[in-house]
Scaffold this motif. Structure first.
Motif, PDB file in Angstrom:
ATOM      1  N   ILE A 182       2.219  -5.702  -5.146  1.00 33.41           N
ATOM      2  CA  ILE A 182       1.241  -5.921  -4.070  1.00 33.41           C
ATOM      3  C   ILE A 182       1.948  -6.276  -2.758  1.00 33.41           C
ATOM      4  O   ILE A 182       1.311  -6.630  -1.776  1.00 33.41           O
ATOM      5  N   MET A 187      -0.178  -0.618  -2.538  1.00 32.66           N
ATOM      6  CA  MET A 187      -0.118  -1.264  -3.850  1.00 32.66           C
ATOM      7  C   MET A 187       0.110  -0.205  -4.919  1.00 32.66           C
ATOM      8  O   MET A 187      -0.497   0.861  -4.875  1.00 32.66           O
ATOM      9  N   ALA A 207      -4.885   1.858  -4.888  1.00 33.15           N
ATOM     10  CA  ALA A 207      -3.575   1.615  -5.496  1.00 33.15           C
ATOM     11  C   ALA A 207      -3.145   2.921  -6.121  1.00 33.15           C
ATOM     12  O   ALA A 207      -3.987   3.761  -6.454  1.00 33.15           O
TER      13      ALA A 207
END
Ligand code: AMP
Ligand code: MG
Length: 357
Positions: A182, A187, A207
């Motif tokens: 993160i 991410m 992500a």
């Protein structure tokens, strides 16, 4: 696990505080731990494992005060960290965040980030709590070997190299934690595990996932997930993975096995409950990972199976690929790396009408 002798834990906690090494069970695999604040002790972890000096360790915590001590992050990263911690901790998820200077550079191999995990295993938690310091730990295997999921695996690799080994029985998850970064611009899942990208996406908006099926990186390249550059999780035997539709897949593997036997190799097969019947005639070690439909079961059996092939003196392992999804990605990732990064795709034979035969 459910009847912990606190006198033993206090002894192990002393060993950690005094700069020693303790192997302990977690819900993923066994860890080889030292105080995360003691750089000499951390260096000894690398020595005990024969671990390359550029493969960082994970810092294990047992409460959120420790999280404050090891991370240095605020703003959006802090928000995300809190949300993910609430959703998945304690549990098999490692978060990569910015490292506080209190954590010596040796833990992270000089990176400005640190991997943090809050394990759910009661023995791991009791040990960290009693030590009163976060515990830096990689898996408790000799570098490159399959991770240990039973105390006997740790004893085999680490006896005489560490101060204490805690026998906490078998690990439930059986593959290492999901590593989720993160701290980067995007991410990203750096290593698949029991917590899936899908689950993470229920907490964070976007992500992605590192493509672990790309060729090995050059040794001087700086990878985002340092552990990914090594052949890893590997038994002494050569591992070959085959993907395709059954029963073609098994027929193809059986031909390959005949070839290997002709050349004098001893063979092993890594099958599933559904396919193991196809290998009845094979003169070798035939093991099942579990049901094709149960990726958690496959994950919990994988490393034990790989170690058993070594115990039985197998030269070549022929492994069936398992379906992706759930913990299946983690299983395939570990198998792929044990195989040194190759999978053979078996063409499906079809009849003139296009049906699989
Ligand atoms: P192990 O569980 O024994 O494989 O060791 C921890 C793994 O976590 C490493 O091999 C890395 O892949 C990953 N890791 C730990 N710390 C970091 C970090 N700061 N940045 C990226 N990956 C990390
Ligand atoms: Mg490891």
């Amino acid at each position: 696990r459910n009847n912990i002798d606190m006198k033993d834990i206090a002894y192990c906690a002393d060993v950690i505080r005094n700069g020693g090494l303790v192997c302990f069970p977690t819900e993923t695999v066994y860890g080889l731990g030292a105080s995360a604040f003691n750089s000499e002790a951390v260096k000894n972890i690398y020595k005990a494992k024969g671990r390359p000096a550029d493969n960082p360790l994970i810092v294990h915590i047992s409460d959120y005060k420790m999280l404050e001590l090891v991370t240095d992050c605020d703003g959006e990263q802090r928000n995300v960290l809190n949300k993910l911690a609430e959703a998945f901790w304690p549990g098999p998820l490692t978060l990569i965040s910015h490292r506080d200077d209190a954590v010596p550079a040796e833990v992270s191999c000089g990176l400005d980030t640190v991997g943090i995990r809050f394990p759910s295993h009661p023995i791991a938690r009791a040990l960290i709590e009693a030590a009163g310091v976060p515990i830096a730990a990689p898996s408790a295997n000799l570098s490159g070997k399959p991770s240990p999921t039973r105390a006997e695996h740790v004893i085999e690799d680490m006896m005489g190299r560490v101060d204490v080994i805690i026998d906490g029985g078998n690990c439930d998850v059986g593959v290492e934690s999901t590593v989720f970064d993160i701290a980067g611009t995007k991410m990203s899942v750096l290593r698949p595990g029991a917590v899936t990208l899908e689950q993470l996406l229920s907490v964070v908006n976007t992500a992605d996932e590192l493509d672990w099926m790309k060729p090995h990186m050059d040794s001087d390249e700086k990878p985002r997930s340092p552990g990914l550059k090594y052949r890893h999780y590997a038994p002494n035997a050569t591992v070959n993975i085959y993907d395709g539709v059954r029963p073609n897949l098994s027929n193809y593997i059986i031909e390959e096995i005949k070839n290997a036997k002709r050349q004098g190799f001893s063979v092993g097969v890594l099958a599933t409950d559904e396919s193991i019947c196809y290998y009845k005639e094979v003169d070798g070690v035939v093991l099942s990972l579990g049901s094709l439909e149960d990726s958690l079961q496959q994950a919990s059996n994988l490393f034990h199976c790989l170690r058993r092939f070594d115990d039985m003196g197998v030269d070549m392992v022929f492994a069936e690929a398992v379906p992706k999804g759930g913990a299946g990605d983690a299983v395939m990732n570990r198998l792929y790396r044990a195989a040194g990064g190759k999978i053979v795709t078996v063409e499906t034979a079809r009849d003139s009408e296009g049906h699989i035969c």
